[in-house]
Design an enzyme around this catalytic site. Structure first.
Site, mmCIF file in Angstrom:
data_model
loop_
_atom_site.group_PDB
_atom_site.id
_atom_site.type_symbol
_atom_site.label_atom_id
_atom_site.label_comp_id
_atom_site.label_asym_id
_atom_site.label_seq_id
_atom_site.Cartn_x
_atom_site.Cartn_y
_atom_site.Cartn_z
ATOM 1 N N ASP A 7 26.239 11.883 -12.839
ATOM 2 C CA ASP A 7 25.232 12.471 -13.727
ATOM 3 C C ASP A 7 23.973 12.620 -12.882
ATOM 4 O O ASP A 7 23.298 11.630 -12.571
ATOM 5 C CB ASP A 7 25.002 11.538 -14.926
ATOM 6 C CG ASP A 7 24.012 12.111 -15.942
ATOM 7 O OD1 ASP A 7 23.286 13.063 -15.614
ATOM 8 O OD2 ASP A 7 23.968 11.567 -17.070
ATOM 9 N N HIS A 57 24.045 4.041 -18.155
ATOM 10 C CA HIS A 57 22.923 4.312 -17.253
ATOM 11 C C HIS A 57 23.048 3.557 -15.918
ATOM 12 O O HIS A 57 22.086 3.027 -15.394
ATOM 13 C CB HIS A 57 21.582 3.993 -17.941
ATOM 14 C CG HIS A 57 21.244 4.967 -19.025
ATOM 15 N ND1 HIS A 57 20.359 4.706 -20.031
ATOM 16 C CD2 HIS A 57 21.703 6.233 -19.261
ATOM 17 C CE1 HIS A 57 20.283 5.760 -20.842
ATOM 18 N NE2 HIS A 57 21.088 6.694 -20.388
ATOM 19 N N TYR A 100 34.490 6.567 -23.125
ATOM 20 C CA TYR A 100 34.367 5.417 -22.220
ATOM 21 C C TYR A 100 35.256 4.319 -22.785
ATOM 22 O O TYR A 100 34.948 3.746 -23.834
ATOM 23 C CB TYR A 100 32.901 4.940 -22.160
ATOM 24 C CG TYR A 100 31.936 6.107 -22.008
ATOM 25 C CD1 TYR A 100 31.596 6.585 -20.746
ATOM 26 C CD2 TYR A 100 31.405 6.755 -23.130
ATOM 27 C CE1 TYR A 100 30.731 7.677 -20.605
ATOM 28 C CE2 TYR A 100 30.547 7.843 -22.999
ATOM 29 C CZ TYR A 100 30.215 8.301 -21.743
ATOM 30 O OH TYR A 100 29.374 9.381 -21.616
ATOM 31 N N ARG A 136 32.328 11.833 -18.771
ATOM 32 C CA ARG A 136 31.307 12.604 -19.499
ATOM 33 C C ARG A 136 31.232 13.976 -18.835
ATOM 34 O O ARG A 136 31.384 14.083 -17.613
ATOM 35 C CB ARG A 136 29.940 11.905 -19.439
ATOM 36 C CG ARG A 136 28.821 12.686 -20.105
ATOM 37 C CD ARG A 136 27.564 11.859 -20.422
ATOM 38 N NE ARG A 136 26.856 11.354 -19.261
ATOM 39 C CZ ARG A 136 26.880 10.091 -18.847
ATOM 40 N NH1 ARG A 136 27.602 9.188 -19.503
ATOM 41 N NH2 ARG A 136 26.211 9.711 -17.788
ATOM 42 N N GLU A 185 26.677 16.959 -23.985
ATOM 43 C CA GLU A 185 27.238 15.948 -23.085
ATOM 44 C C GLU A 185 28.128 14.912 -23.769
ATOM 45 O O GLU A 185 27.826 13.717 -23.753
ATOM 46 C CB GLU A 185 26.100 15.237 -22.353
ATOM 47 C CG GLU A 185 24.965 14.736 -23.227
ATOM 48 C CD GLU A 185 23.891 14.021 -22.398
ATOM 49 O OE1 GLU A 185 24.240 13.097 -21.652
ATOM 50 O OE2 GLU A 185 22.712 14.396 -22.509
ATOM 51 N N HIS A 218 27.179 7.393 -27.628
ATOM 52 C CA HIS A 218 25.882 8.092 -27.575
ATOM 53 C C HIS A 218 25.971 9.433 -28.292
ATOM 54 O O HIS A 218 27.041 9.845 -28.723
ATOM 55 C CB HIS A 218 25.400 8.255 -26.129
ATOM 56 C CG HIS A 218 26.329 9.022 -25.229
ATOM 57 N ND1 HIS A 218 26.420 10.392 -25.245
ATOM 58 C CD2 HIS A 218 27.205 8.606 -24.276
ATOM 59 C CE1 HIS A 218 27.298 10.785 -24.335
ATOM 60 N NE2 HIS A 218 27.805 9.722 -23.736
ATOM 61 N N ASP A 230 0.809 -1.218 0.000
ATOM 62 C CA ASP A 230 0.000 0.000 0.000
ATOM 63 C C ASP A 230 0.846 1.274 0.000
ATOM 64 O O ASP A 230 0.378 2.356 0.350
ATOM 65 C CB ASP A 230 -0.972 0.002 1.186
ATOM 66 C CG ASP A 230 -0.236 -0.120 2.511
ATOM 67 O OD1 ASP A 230 1.000 -0.339 2.493
ATOM 68 O OD2 ASP A 230 -0.884 0.006 3.562
ATOM 69 N N HIS A 244 14.523 14.043 -21.002
ATOM 70 C CA HIS A 244 14.642 13.874 -22.455
ATOM 71 C C HIS A 244 13.368 14.499 -23.008
ATOM 72 O O HIS A 244 12.357 13.824 -23.187
ATOM 73 C CB HIS A 244 14.769 12.396 -22.837
ATOM 74 C CG HIS A 244 16.043 11.788 -22.323
ATOM 75 N ND1 HIS A 244 16.225 10.448 -22.162
ATOM 76 C CD2 HIS A 244 17.216 12.362 -21.932
ATOM 77 C CE1 HIS A 244 17.442 10.217 -21.686
ATOM 78 N NE2 HIS A 244 18.052 11.366 -21.537
ATOM 79 N N ASP A 268 20.103 18.682 -15.895
ATOM 80 C CA ASP A 268 20.774 17.429 -16.265
ATOM 81 C C ASP A 268 22.264 17.727 -16.401
ATOM 82 O O ASP A 268 22.687 18.324 -17.391
ATOM 83 C CB ASP A 268 20.162 16.932 -17.595
ATOM 84 C CG ASP A 268 20.695 15.578 -18.024
ATOM 85 O OD1 ASP A 268 21.432 14.955 -17.239
ATOM 86 O OD2 ASP A 268 20.367 15.152 -19.145
ATOM 87 N N HIS A 292 20.273 16.272 -25.983
ATOM 88 C CA HIS A 292 18.831 16.106 -26.188
ATOM 89 C C HIS A 292 18.149 17.385 -25.729
ATOM 90 O O HIS A 292 18.753 18.204 -25.024
ATOM 91 C CB HIS A 292 18.317 14.893 -25.395
ATOM 92 C CG HIS A 292 18.788 14.842 -23.975
ATOM 93 N ND1 HIS A 292 18.188 15.549 -22.968
ATOM 94 C CD2 HIS A 292 19.851 14.213 -23.396
ATOM 95 C CE1 HIS A 292 18.841 15.324 -21.826
ATOM 96 N NE2 HIS A 292 19.869 14.523 -22.053
ATOM 97 N N GLU A 347 28.610 17.251 -18.911
ATOM 98 C CA GLU A 347 27.284 17.617 -19.435
ATOM 99 C C GLU A 347 26.793 18.930 -18.856
ATOM 100 O O GLU A 347 26.764 19.112 -17.635
ATOM 101 C CB GLU A 347 26.276 16.505 -19.090
ATOM 102 C CG GLU A 347 24.856 16.841 -19.493
ATOM 103 C CD GLU A 347 23.881 15.687 -19.300
ATOM 104 O OE1 GLU A 347 24.113 14.846 -18.405
ATOM 105 O OE2 GLU A 347 22.886 15.641 -20.040
HETATM 106 N N1 GLY Z 1 20.827 11.860 -17.408
HETATM 107 C C1 GLY Z 1 20.394 11.316 -18.611
HETATM 108 C C2 GLY Z 1 21.071 11.922 -19.757
HETATM 109 O O1 GLY Z 1 22.087 12.548 -19.590
HETATM 110 O O2 GLY Z 1 20.608 11.872 -20.855
HETATM 111 MN MN MN Z 2 21.459 14.312 -20.676
HETATM 112 MN MN MN Z 3 22.674 13.399 -17.747
#
Ligand code: GLY
Ligand code: MN
Ligand code: MN
Length: 446
Positions: free
Chosen positions: A258, A241, A386, A403, A382, A348, A37, A359, A269, A352, A405
């Site tokens: 991140d 991720h 890697y 990374r 970003e 990647h 619950d 996103h 972000d 975005h 960003e």
């Molecule tokens: N934190 C998710 C991205 O950087 O897209």
């Molecule tokens: Mn991002």
């Molecule tokens: Mn991010």
């Protein structure tokens, strides 16, 4: 959220796009069970939030352009003394008329009786299928009820259209009010990144850095994160991720964080990568400098008239060139870019859209071409490298994940980095970390 004019303007705009004889129906998100619950903290659907600012569950927005009894209808929970003692306040019908600019409100429990009447003689229904399948079926049921009334001269809507496209186009261009919210989310989150960077010590757990981030965010009004934080030390930074965040942080490793707070529904972000012990090794430094140069170059490509892929192309070029220089890629730069050889290290894209959703919504291509950037859009930039457990490269380069960003707004003349206050040059990071570690030693001595 309370900025009535802003929401009125948004609804007017979308109703103009809908045209006459139409109706839009938008349920908010459902509450989700966490276990037995216990529910997850409620977060409204972003389209619903964008048009209403209303944060209660069990609500459905209905827009009917030109309706004489009012165009903006909200089904929501009734006031209920007993429920409110147990579970918290509700606005009820009177409350939403007073505080949310609603024209007409009904109890959510009456929707089966009232909504078919609102659908009568409408030509077009704007509704997004496939998100809440239960609601899809109820809507079909209401439409079918009307179809049985044709002999009474009542017509049922024949056209179903998604509201997504016009709504997402609107959401892509942030108003001054939205930029204010995004700056607040960004500012608090930068402060939170600084805090966790200063508190980092060898042999801490990844989740302890996450705790520092959450503390600072929540303390300053970002009640939730925009997405689950990624705190990856050493090789964990190569899992894009990664959210387990339960490993020890080792001396000599980098840690990638991140994490972004959400303010009044708006996301930030941010990624920063830094040495656990406060000092970059020569290999870490060499790779970090490439990513940072790529990020600066990509940010430079954010201006009105540039196109969506220009920052990515700039980042790919610098990363490929840097990897050749370090001997991690071999060959001619043009061919390596054409063959996408960089994808072994950078798999990647460079960003975005950012807004109510991390996103965020909005098309990336128009008529098959990359979208032209325009003032009011907000993007993330970003790039990363890697190396992972890549057996083709010397051991000293392996298992490093980096990374960087930032959140970048397209302005009328160029861009503005909303997250500039989170340290990212090697000098800034090392200075901040050595200061905090010296302070800690001084306190321990006293
Ligand atoms: N934190 C998710 C991205 O950087 O897209
Ligand atoms: Mn991002
Ligand atoms: Mn991010």
């Amino acid at each position: 959220m309370n900025n009535l004019n802003e929401f009125t303007k948004r609804r007017k705009h979308i109703m103009q796009d809908m045209g006459k004889d139409s109706i839009a129906i938008l349920p908010t998100a459902g509450e989700q069970v966490r276990n037995r619950d216990v529910l997850y903290p409620f977060r409204p659907d972003s389209n619903f939030l964008y048009l209403t600012g209303f944060w209660e569950p069990e609500a459905v927005l209905v827009l009917i352009p030109g309706r004489s009894h009012g165009e903006y209808i909200l089904f929501c929970r009734e006031k209920d003394e007993n429920q409110e003692i147990w579970h918290g306040r509700r606005h009820g019908q009177e409350g939403v008329l007073q505080h949310y600019g609603v024209d007409d409100s009904f109890p959510i429990t009456d929707i089966d009786e009232i909504l078919p009447g609102l659908l009568e003689n409408k030509t077009r229904v704007f509704y997004t299928m496939g998100i809440q399948t239960d609601f899809d079926q109820r809507l079909m049921g209401w439409v079918n009820q009307l179809k049985q009334k044709v002999r009474m001269g009542i017509t049922a809507p024949g056209e179903f259209m998604a509201l997504d496209h016009p709504l997402h186009e609107m959401r892509l261009f942030k108003s001054a009010y939205e930029i204010k919210m995004m700056k607040k989310a960004a500012g608090i989150s930068c402060q939170a990144h600084k805090r966790l960077m200063s508190s980092c010590r060898t042999e801490m757990f990844e989740y302890q850095l996450e705790a520092e981030f959450i503390h600072e965010c929540m303390y300053h009004g970002c009640r939730d994160s925009a997405y689950p934080s990624i705190v990856g030390g050493g090789e964990n930074a190569c899992i894009l991720h990664y959210t387990e965040n339960d490993a020890l942080l080792n001396d000599g490793d980098l840690v990638l964080v991140d994490a972004g707070g959400e303010y009044q529904g708006y996301a930030s972000d941010i990624t920063r990568t830094f040495p656990v012990n406060g000092k970059f090794s020569p290999e870490q430094k060499a790779l970090y400098e490439i990513v940072l140069e790529a990020q600066y170059a990509a940010i430079e490509m954010v201006y009105p008239g540039s196109h969506w892929n220009a920052p990515h192309a700039a980042a790919v070029k610098i990363i490929t060139r840097g990897l050749i220089r370090l001997g991690l890629l071999k060959g001619r730069i043009d061919k390596l870019i054409r063959d996408e050889a960089y994808k072994a290290f950078y798999m990647h894209k460079t960003g975005h859209w950012l807004g109510l959703d991390v996103h965020d919504v909005g098309d990336y291509k128009v008529d098959g071409e990359w979208r032209i950037l325009e003032a009011g859009m907000v993007v993330t930039i970003e790039p990363g490298i890697y190396t992972g457990d890549n057996r083709k490269i010397a051991k000293k380069w392996r298992n490093i994940g980096i990374r960087i960003e930032d959140d970048v707004r397209v302005t009328r003349t160029g861009h503005e980095v909303l997250t500039a206050r989170a340290p990212k040059t090697i000098e800034e990071i090392e200075a901040l970390m050595s200061k905090s570690s010296a302070e800690k030693k001084a306190v321990t001595k006293r």
